[in-house]
Design a protein around this motif. Structure first.
Motif, PDB file in Angstrom:
ATOM      1  N   TYR A 139       0.829  -1.177   0.329  1.00  0.00           N
ATOM      2  CA  TYR A 139       0.281   0.103   0.144  1.00  0.00           C
ATOM      3  C   TYR A 139       1.172   1.895  -0.061  1.00  0.00           C
ATOM      4  N   LEU A 140       2.236   1.573   0.919  1.00  0.00           N
ATOM      5  CA  LEU A 140       2.877   1.747   0.723  1.00  0.00           C
ATOM      6  C   LEU A 140       3.270   2.792  -0.014  1.00  0.00           C
ATOM      7  N   LEU A 143       1.308   4.294  -3.311  1.00  0.00           N
ATOM      8  CA  LEU A 143       0.297   5.850  -1.907  1.00  0.00           C
ATOM      9  C   LEU A 143       0.775   7.043  -3.458  1.00  0.00           C
TER      10      LEU A 143
ATOM     11  N   LYS B   4      -7.089   2.570  -0.666  1.00  0.00           N
ATOM     12  CA  LYS B   4      -5.699   3.636  -1.176  1.00  0.00           C
ATOM     13  C   LYS B   4      -6.400   5.071  -1.608  1.00  0.00           C
ATOM     14  N   GLN B   7      -8.078   6.728   1.448  1.00  0.00           N
ATOM     15  CA  GLN B   7      -7.022   6.977   1.876  1.00  0.00           C
ATOM     16  C   GLN B   7      -6.445   8.306   1.372  1.00  0.00           C
ATOM     17  N   LEU B   8      -6.249   8.500   0.021  1.00  0.00           N
ATOM     18  CA  LEU B   8      -5.632   9.158  -0.361  1.00  0.00           C
ATOM     19  C   LEU B   8      -6.730  11.107  -0.107  1.00  0.00           C
ATOM     20  N   LEU B  60       9.270   5.467   0.057  1.00  0.00           N
ATOM     21  CA  LEU B  60       8.540   4.098   1.340  1.00  0.00           C
ATOM     22  C   LEU B  60       8.210   4.889   2.453  1.00  0.00           C
ATOM     23  N   ASN B  63       6.238   8.330   2.042  1.00  0.00           N
ATOM     24  CA  ASN B  63       4.739   7.724   2.055  1.00  0.00           C
ATOM     25  C   ASN B  63       4.429   7.187   3.230  1.00  0.00           C
ATOM     26  N   TRP B  64       5.647   6.434   4.412  1.00  0.00           N
ATOM     27  CA  TRP B  64       4.691   6.272   5.769  1.00  0.00           C
ATOM     28  C   TRP B  64       5.093   7.532   5.855  1.00  0.00           C
ATOM     29  N   ASN B  67       1.361   8.944   5.836  1.00  0.00           N
ATOM     30  CA  ASN B  67       0.219   9.145   6.427  1.00  0.00           C
ATOM     31  C   ASN B  67       0.909   8.739   7.732  1.00  0.00           C
ATOM     32  N   GLN B  68       1.827   8.764   8.820  1.00  0.00           N
ATOM     33  CA  GLN B  68       1.742   9.574  10.095  1.00  0.00           C
ATOM     34  C   GLN B  68       1.032  10.456  10.848  1.00  0.00           C
ATOM     35  N   ASP B 110       8.690   1.605  11.800  1.00  0.00           N
ATOM     36  CA  ASP B 110       8.535   0.511  12.512  1.00  0.00           C
ATOM     37  C   ASP B 110       9.604  -0.203  11.580  1.00  0.00           C
ATOM     38  N   TYR B 111      10.482  -1.328  12.786  1.00  0.00           N
ATOM     39  CA  TYR B 111      11.551  -2.214  11.999  1.00  0.00           C
ATOM     40  C   TYR B 111      11.102  -2.770  10.242  1.00  0.00           C
ATOM     41  N   TYR B 112      10.317  -3.031   9.702  1.00  0.00           N
ATOM     42  CA  TYR B 112      10.107  -3.640   8.291  1.00  0.00           C
ATOM     43  C   TYR B 112      10.401  -2.555   7.718  1.00  0.00           C
ATOM     44  N   SER B 116      12.603  -2.509   4.623  1.00  0.00           N
ATOM     45  CA  SER B 116      12.842  -2.566   3.140  1.00  0.00           C
ATOM     46  C   SER B 116      13.257  -1.891   2.301  1.00  0.00           C
ATOM     47  N   ARG B 119      16.783  -2.737   2.046  1.00  0.00           N
ATOM     48  CA  ARG B 119      16.501  -4.000   0.825  1.00  0.00           C
ATOM     49  C   ARG B 119      17.022  -3.400  -0.131  1.00  0.00           C
ATOM     50  N   GLU B 120      16.192  -2.023  -0.449  1.00  0.00           N
ATOM     51  CA  GLU B 120      15.383  -0.937  -1.603  1.00  0.00           C
ATOM     52  C   GLU B 120      16.937  -0.520  -1.748  1.00  0.00           C
TER      53      GLU B 120
END
Lengths: 143, 139
Positions: A139-140, A143, B4, B7-8, B60, B63-64, B67-68, B110-112, B116, B119-120
């Protein structure tokens, strides 16, 4: 209070007996289907289920540790819901809280075992967390 | 409407309501959003400037973050709507109150998300390395 005083007293004496006083808010939260952590707000059915659960605990320490572990993972799912935007504003708490209707609908339809969050066992929850994280990452990214 | 899109729409609405409530411009709003992000990162990872630069170059992460940020905006808007006393504040104090609302929010990456992004970054480094190797071989 939504139940009798005698049931309330019984609950507290069982919590004391099982040495679960410190976990009472988490237990109430779980048995009220994440509605409240205040034991006075439990309905008659909910308090009966909780009393019966406490009566059936044979090994308090193991049950406690399993429960606490499970609750930690459930809280993680709820925290991920905030990141995914499954929230609504609570005027009572003056903050965003998880939209449980949305979460439960998703759980039944898409979660890997198609059942409500509270029915996932401690062993099943890590896979559910991974599933949630994957959905949110996707999802992120879009966006 | 899918999640999505919903939310937008929610975020865009929250953003425009903050802008009109605080009587600020779009660019001031954007400045506040980015300033808050850098302030948070510099406080949390002050000894790791490279890590900060990796995070801030990732879509990423942004976007995160947005969102917050928008989630806190929604809380702010609801607070204003519920007729809280902050309504009587002056424009400047109102803006300060808004900023403190964001400042006091306990945000943890967050650790995930970090995993990510790492990794990117690794995939990009590998691509870059392969590209350079090919050029070198051709030379």
């Amino acid at each position: 209070m939504n139940h009798s005083i005698s049931k309330h007293k019984q609950l507290y004496s069982l919590l004391q007996k099982q040495k679960l006083m410190n976990q009472r808010h988490d237990l109430v939260f779980s048995f009220s289907n994440n509605r409240t952590d205040n034991s006075a707000e439990l309905t008659n059915t909910e308090i009966e289920k909780l009393i019966s659960h406490l009566n059936n605990i044979d090994h308090p320490s193991k049950a406690t540790s399993d429960f606490v572990q499970g609750e930690k993972m459930r809280k993680r799912i709820l925290s991920l819901c905030h990141q995914y935007g499954w929230t609504e504003y609570s005027h009572k708490k003056k903050s965003n809280v998880v939209d449980l209707v949305m979460l439960n609908n998703w759980m039944l339809k898409y979660s890997f075992l198609h059942k409500p969050l509270n029915e996932y066992s401690q062993q099943e929850l890590p896979a559910l967390i991974t599933q949630f994280e994957t959905v949110i990452k996707k999802y992120l990214k879009t966006l | 409407m899918n999640h999505k899109k919903r939310q937008l729409l929610k975020h865009a609405e929250g953003r425009s309501r903050v802008i009109s409530t605080l009587r600020i411009t779009d660019s001031i709003y954007d400045d506040m959003l980015f300033e808050r992000a850098y302030c948070h990162l510099n406080n949390t990872y002050k000894d790791f400037p490279e890590f900060i630069s990796t995070l801030t170059s990732s879509k990423l992460f942004w976007n995160w973050w947005k969102n917050q940020y928008y989630n806190t905006d929604i809380e702010f808007i609801n607070e204003v709507q519920s007729g809280n006393a902050i309504f009587s504040l002056s424009k400047n104090d109102f803006e300060q109150y808004y900023k403190s609302k964001h400042l006091n929010k306990n945000i943890k990456i967050d650790y995930y998300i970090i995993e990510s992004i790492a990794r990117e970054q690794h995939e990009m480094d590998v691509k870059e390395f392969s590209k350079k190797s090919i050029i070198k071989t051709n030379e």
